[in-house]
Design a protein around this motif. Structure first.
Motif, PDB file in Angstrom:
ATOM      1  N   LYS A 218       7.416 -97.990 -21.674  1.00  0.00           N
ATOM      2  CA  LYS A 218       6.337 -97.655 -22.604  1.00  0.00           C
ATOM      3  C   LYS A 218       5.334 -98.813 -22.644  1.00  0.00           C
ATOM      4  O   LYS A 218       5.723 -99.981 -22.720  1.00  0.00           O
ATOM      5  CB  LYS A 218       6.901 -97.400 -23.996  1.00  0.00           C
ATOM      6  N   THR A 221       0.793-101.651 -18.380  1.00  0.00           N
ATOM      7  CA  THR A 221      -0.616-101.587 -17.997  1.00  0.00           C
ATOM      8  C   THR A 221      -0.865-102.322 -16.690  1.00  0.00           C
ATOM      9  O   THR A 221       0.036-102.975 -16.139  1.00  0.00           O
ATOM     10  CB  THR A 221      -1.510-102.213 -19.082  1.00  0.00           C
ATOM     11  N   PRO A 290       0.304 -90.170 -12.771  1.00  0.00           N
ATOM     12  CA  PRO A 290       0.941 -89.291 -13.766  1.00  0.00           C
ATOM     13  C   PRO A 290       1.672 -88.106 -13.145  1.00  0.00           C
ATOM     14  O   PRO A 290       2.716 -87.681 -13.648  1.00  0.00           O
ATOM     15  CB  PRO A 290      -0.245 -88.822 -14.623  1.00  0.00           C
ATOM     16  N   LYS A 291       1.129 -87.557 -12.037  1.00  0.00           N
ATOM     17  CA  LYS A 291       1.801 -86.422 -11.389  1.00  0.00           C
ATOM     18  C   LYS A 291       3.149 -86.839 -10.816  1.00  0.00           C
ATOM     19  O   LYS A 291       4.122 -86.080 -10.862  1.00  0.00           O
ATOM     20  CB  LYS A 291       0.921 -85.839 -10.279  1.00  0.00           C
ATOM     21  N   ARG A 294       5.514 -87.020 -13.707  1.00  0.00           N
ATOM     22  CA  ARG A 294       5.839 -85.668 -14.183  1.00  0.00           C
ATOM     23  C   ARG A 294       6.802 -84.970 -13.219  1.00  0.00           C
ATOM     24  O   ARG A 294       7.781 -84.343 -13.634  1.00  0.00           O
ATOM     25  CB  ARG A 294       4.552 -84.868 -14.345  1.00  0.00           C
ATOM     26  N   ASP A 299       7.789 -88.129 -18.785  1.00  0.00           N
ATOM     27  CA  ASP A 299       6.584 -87.728 -19.518  1.00  0.00           C
ATOM     28  C   ASP A 299       5.515 -88.819 -19.419  1.00  0.00           C
ATOM     29  O   ASP A 299       5.693 -89.916 -19.972  1.00  0.00           O
ATOM     30  CB  ASP A 299       6.933 -87.476 -20.991  1.00  0.00           C
ATOM     31  N   PRO A 300       4.403 -88.566 -18.722  1.00  0.00           N
ATOM     32  CA  PRO A 300       3.358 -89.584 -18.569  1.00  0.00           C
ATOM     33  C   PRO A 300       2.605 -89.878 -19.867  1.00  0.00           C
ATOM     34  O   PRO A 300       1.867 -90.864 -19.937  1.00  0.00           O
ATOM     35  CB  PRO A 300       2.435 -88.971 -17.510  1.00  0.00           C
ATOM     36  N   GLU A 301       2.793 -89.020 -20.870  1.00  0.00           N
ATOM     37  CA  GLU A 301       2.156 -89.286 -22.169  1.00  0.00           C
ATOM     38  C   GLU A 301       2.932 -90.349 -22.954  1.00  0.00           C
ATOM     39  O   GLU A 301       2.391 -90.958 -23.883  1.00  0.00           O
ATOM     40  CB  GLU A 301       2.096 -87.989 -22.992  1.00  0.00           C
ATOM     41  N   VAL A 302       4.193 -90.553 -22.569  1.00  0.00           N
ATOM     42  CA  VAL A 302       5.042 -91.518 -23.278  1.00  0.00           C
ATOM     43  C   VAL A 302       5.251 -92.784 -22.444  1.00  0.00           C
ATOM     44  O   VAL A 302       5.211 -93.902 -22.969  1.00  0.00           O
ATOM     45  CB  VAL A 302       6.409 -90.890 -23.635  1.00  0.00           C
ATOM     46  N   TYR A 303       5.466 -92.577 -21.137  1.00  0.00           N
ATOM     47  CA  TYR A 303       5.782 -93.697 -20.257  1.00  0.00           C
ATOM     48  C   TYR A 303       4.669 -93.919 -19.227  1.00  0.00           C
ATOM     49  O   TYR A 303       3.965 -92.979 -18.829  1.00  0.00           O
ATOM     50  CB  TYR A 303       7.095 -93.449 -19.513  1.00  0.00           C
ATOM     51  N   SER A 304       4.548 -95.161 -18.828  1.00  0.00           N
ATOM     52  CA  SER A 304       3.646 -95.519 -17.727  1.00  0.00           C
ATOM     53  C   SER A 304       4.366 -96.562 -16.877  1.00  0.00           C
ATOM     54  O   SER A 304       5.426 -97.063 -17.259  1.00  0.00           O
ATOM     55  CB  SER A 304       2.321 -96.074 -18.260  1.00  0.00           C
TER      56      SER A 304
END
Length: 339
Positions: A218, A221, A290-291, A294, A299-304
């Motif tokens: 999480k 960057t 992100p793909k 996924r 979940d790309p909205e939660v993890y990067s």
């Protein structure tokens, strides 16, 4: 009785004298002096001898036994001496001959560079993970956002075993396999051999090595990526080494970048190693697409996360100022002994 004892004694002494090996002597000892031996049988027949003759017969038997045992002992020593002399003759060391130098092996320059590289990332909390060299298309391309019509999938670039199985072209499939398991967060380094249909020259080979890194958590960057690579560059190439990113494109990262380092030879002033630019292209990197997250169940909205790929041979050549990749694999001891 006297004649019988003399015959036994004479026959035994003759066999002992003609014996060439110790086993023959043992056979004579058993046949004459054993529990069922000829001389023992004579002693057992003493009950048939007249009482007044028994002492004389007993003495004759003892004399025969002693003569046979003495002959056996002397012949055994003689045979052993001969064997020892022959062995000493065979094993004689000629001290005038030159000594035989025992060569001690050492690690290959590629292995030295890999262990130095791994040590840096292990110190930052990374785990070393390896995977299969024969891989599925799904992990090598599909889960890494490389579509079916991508040039990298062409048979001119990839060694296919079947339509869906190939020799991996990168170690990124290991990352896809780890992400698919869903054990978050992830911080791994995946070294290994990869294969591409390249012609052999000073900088290319159909079989070479990559070291790829992946971090998923999480709040990861681009700054984390740059800080990580900056720290590795300083520890691997020298404390004064700096890094810079140039925009690039990779299907599995967005944004993507090529990472350059200041020339460790000239410190960025310009020399033959960096071809006068002061910078050396070192690796490709970027934020995980992100793909890709996924498709691997994250979940790309939660993890990067970020990923990078280092060509092991490339950093080995740079670290040791080697100008031809082929030298690493020609097994020329004049070259390898320098490391």
């Amino acid at each position: 009785m006297r004649d019988k004892l003399e015959a036994i004694k004479a026959e035994a002494l003759a066999k002992i004298e003609s014996a060439e090996v110790v086993s023959t002597l043992n056979d004579v000892k058993v046949a004459i002096l054993g529990k069922r031996g000829e001389l023992t049988q004579v002693l057992k027949s003493m009950k048939d001898v007249a009482p007044e003759d028994r002492p004389k017969v007993g003495q004759m038997v003892n004399e025969a036994r002693q003569a046979i045992e003495t002959a056996l002992d002397e012949k055994t020593k003689a045979i052993n001496r001969a064997l020892r002399a022959e062995k000493m003759k065979r094993e004689t060391i000629d001290v005038t001959l030159p000594g035989v130098k025992k060569l001690t092996g050492h690690r290959h320059p590629n292995q030295i560079a890999l262990e130095d590289l791994e040590r840096v990332f292990i110190g930052m909390g990374y785990e070393i993970v390896e995977g299969p060299e024969v891989e599925y298309d799904k992990y090598n391309f599909e889960l890494l956002n490389i579509p079916a019509n991508h040039p990298a999938k062409d048979e001119q670039d990839t060694f296919y075993v079947t339509k869906d199985i190939l020799l991996r072209t990168q170690t990124s499939p290991v990352q896809a396999r780890i992400m698919e398991k869903g054990n978050l967060p992830i911080r791994i380094l995946s070294p290994g051999r990869v294969f591409r249909a390249d012609e052999v020259d000073a900088t290319h080979s159909p079989s070479f090595h990559q070291v790829e890194g992946l971090v998923i958590d999480k709040g990861i960057t681009m700054a984390d990526l740059k800080g990580t690579l900056a720290q590795w560059a300083k520890e691997f190439f020298g404390e004064n080494t700096k890094v810079k990113f140039r925009p690039h494109h990779f299907p599995f990262t967005e944004p993507s970048a090529e990472c350059d380092i200041t020339c460790f030879k000239c410190g960025g002033k310009g020399c033959r190693v960096c071809k006068g630019s002061g910078w050396i292209e070192i690796l490709g990197c970027g934020m995980v697409h992100p793909k890709v997250l996924r498709d691997c169940g994250i979940d790309p909205e939660v993890y990067s996360g970020f990923a990078f790929g280092i060509g092991l041979e490339r950093v080995t050549l740079l670290k040791y100022e080697i100008d031809d990749m082929r030298l690493l694999y020609e097994n020329d001891m004049r070259f390898l002994d320098q490391f």
